[in-house]
Scaffold this motif. Structure first.
Motif, PDB file in Angstrom:
ATOM      1  N   ALA A 160      -8.443   1.872  -6.508  1.00 15.92           N
ATOM      2  CA  ALA A 160      -9.151   2.242  -5.283  1.00 15.92           C
ATOM      3  C   ALA A 160      -8.171   2.573  -4.164  1.00 15.92           C
ATOM      4  N   SER A 208       0.791  -1.236   0.000  1.00 14.31           N
ATOM      5  CA  SER A 208       0.000   0.000   0.000  1.00 14.31           C
ATOM      6  C   SER A 208       0.818   1.278   0.000  1.00 14.31           C
ATOM      7  N   ALA A 241     -14.813  -2.599  -1.242  1.00 13.67           N
ATOM      8  CA  ALA A 241     -15.915  -2.038  -2.028  1.00 13.67           C
ATOM      9  C   ALA A 241     -15.758  -2.358  -3.506  1.00 13.67           C
ATOM     10  N   HIS A 285      -7.225   6.514  -2.048  1.00 14.30           N
ATOM     11  CA  HIS A 285      -7.319   6.709  -0.602  1.00 14.30           C
ATOM     12  C   HIS A 285      -6.019   7.353  -0.097  1.00 14.30           C
ATOM     13  N   GLY A 317     -10.150   2.214   6.900  1.00  8.72           N
ATOM     14  CA  GLY A 317     -10.779   2.883   5.780  1.00  8.72           C
ATOM     15  C   GLY A 317     -10.211   2.424   4.448  1.00  8.72           C
ATOM     16  N   LEU A 318      -8.905   2.211   4.390  1.00  8.27           N
ATOM     17  CA  LEU A 318      -8.281   1.720   3.162  1.00  8.27           C
ATOM     18  C   LEU A 318      -8.811   0.339   2.806  1.00  8.27           C
ATOM     19  N   ARG A 332     -11.676  -0.966   3.642  1.00 11.13           N
ATOM     20  CA  ARG A 332     -13.070  -0.859   3.187  1.00 11.13           C
ATOM     21  C   ARG A 332     -13.146  -0.373   1.735  1.00 11.13           C
ATOM     22  N   SER A 333     -12.251   0.510   1.339  1.00  7.98           N
ATOM     23  CA  SER A 333     -12.210   0.959  -0.057  1.00  7.98           C
ATOM     24  C   SER A 333     -11.859  -0.191  -0.989  1.00  7.98           C
ATOM     25  N   MET A 334     -10.964  -1.056  -0.559  1.00  4.57           N
ATOM     26  CA  MET A 334     -10.583  -2.206  -1.371  1.00  4.57           C
ATOM     27  C   MET A 334     -11.719  -3.214  -1.473  1.00  4.57           C
TER      28      MET A 334
END
Length: 353
Positions: free
Chosen positions: A305, A187, A226, A309, A219-220, A222-224
């Motif tokens: 994604a 990341s 999604a 972020h 949060g990162l 959750r973005s992945m």
């Protein structure tokens, strides 16, 4: 580097002989000695299928709900360092362990082990940092405990945190799901936390301000998710660094891993510090990074994604899972050669978390 002389009288070898009748510092380093301690002493003593998963957090079902459950202890020295302190490190570390199961953290416990004589103002600063980090991560510190040990029997403050969170339907993150062809994504820039700790601990100066990357990765993740719930495995490479995480995943999945060394994002300041100290950035701890094994068909969308972020803007594809050399991690060098990236025996930098 400053002119301050290093005091090495209290240093211990992080990679001692494997057959030792007593605990050594390397047993806490997240490498081979730690793995042996868990696999050959703790796991047989405790037993159980859940423990056998040996993930960052345990995935359990309770009352029809899938939960992630994790605990961790923090003995970092010094208590305060560039980019954070033991308080927000404890919160973010446990939240991140839950996130590696795909769970959104909900509640934490906190145990303070205080050394007699530590200043109340220091305890207050740590507690306030914990509270602020918990609020930022959207979790509640719901229960806790306090113990005091005699002066000289601690290092000011030790912390233990445990956390629980709910795993969404359709999410199954574990190394056994890794298959050849999976894309390996990191990341962001590695090695910042370990070098930041060493710089203040030993009074070293590298000409630039190196700060810990301590952060909440929820949060990162959750973005992945999604983009697709079909991520195969996530790990946050803390003790033992990226090398330890990749080796653990390779061993558990029975696949080989190949990384392109030139693609691994190592900031210049970390590379220079590691060159001076004789360290390998792949083995240096992180506290705000993750490594993901993603099915190839989803890799581009997941990478986009992540880069959208704030904590993933430097996300990079560094390699893939392969059929060859199962259980081993191999790095291809800039000169066209290859080298085996072993699981570290002990720890390059003890007491970093």
């Amino acid at each position: 580097m400053s002119d301050t002389a290093l005091d090495i009288t209290g240093w211990t070898c992080p990679a001692p002989l494997r057959d030792r009748p007593r605990v050594v510092m390397g047993h806490g380093g997240g490498g081979a000695l730690s793995a042996e301690l868990v696999q050959h002493l703790f796991a047989p003593a405790f037993g159980g299928d859940v423990l056998a998963q040996l993930g960052d957090s345990a995935a359990v079902s309770l009352g029809g709900v899938r939960l992630a459950f994790s605990t961790d202890s923090y003995v970092v020295r010094p208590l305060f360092f560039p980019g954070g302190c033991i308080g927000d490190l404890a919160v973010n570390g446990t939240v991140n362990d839950l996130a590696m199961s795909g769970a959104r953290a909900a509640y934490l416990s906190c145990g303070f082990i205080l050394e007699e004589g530590v200043e109340m103002s220091v305890v207050a600063r740590v507690a306030e940092a914990m509270g602020a980090a918990a609020r930022a991560a959207g979790v509640e510190v719901a229960t806790g405990d306090t113990k005091v040990v005699e002066a000289g029997h601690g290092d000011g403050i030790y912390l233990n945190t445990a956390g629980i969170g709910i795993i969404p339907d359709g999410v199954d993150l574990r190394p056994q799901r890794v298959v050849p062809g999976d894309v390996v994504i990191v990341s962001g820039e590695i090695g910042l936390h370990g070098v930041a700790i060493m710089s203040v601990r030993e009074g070293l100066e590298f000409g630039v301000d190196i700060r810990s990357d301590c952060a909440d990765l929820g949060g990162l993740v959750r973005s992945m998710l999604a983009v697709t719930p079909d991520l195969h495995v996530l790990r946050d490479p803390t003790r033992g660094g990226l090398a330890a995480s990749l080796n653990e995943i390779a061993a558990a999945s029975g696949t080989g891993v190949v990384i392109q060394e030139s693609r691994v994002p190592v900031p210049a300041a970390v590379a220079n510090a590691c060159a001076i100290l004789g360290l390998d950035p792949l083995y240096v701890a992180n506290e705000g990074k993750l490594v993901a094994f993603v099915p190839r068909e989803h890799a581009d969308a997941v990478l986009d994604a992540m880069r959208a972020h704030p904590l993933g803007r430097h996300a990079t594809v560094i390699g893939e899972a392969v059929d060859a050399h199962p259980g081993l991690v191999v790095a291809r060098t800039a000169l066209g050669g290859t080298r085996v990236v072993d699981l570290p025996i002990g720890e390059q930098l003890p007491r970093i978390c």
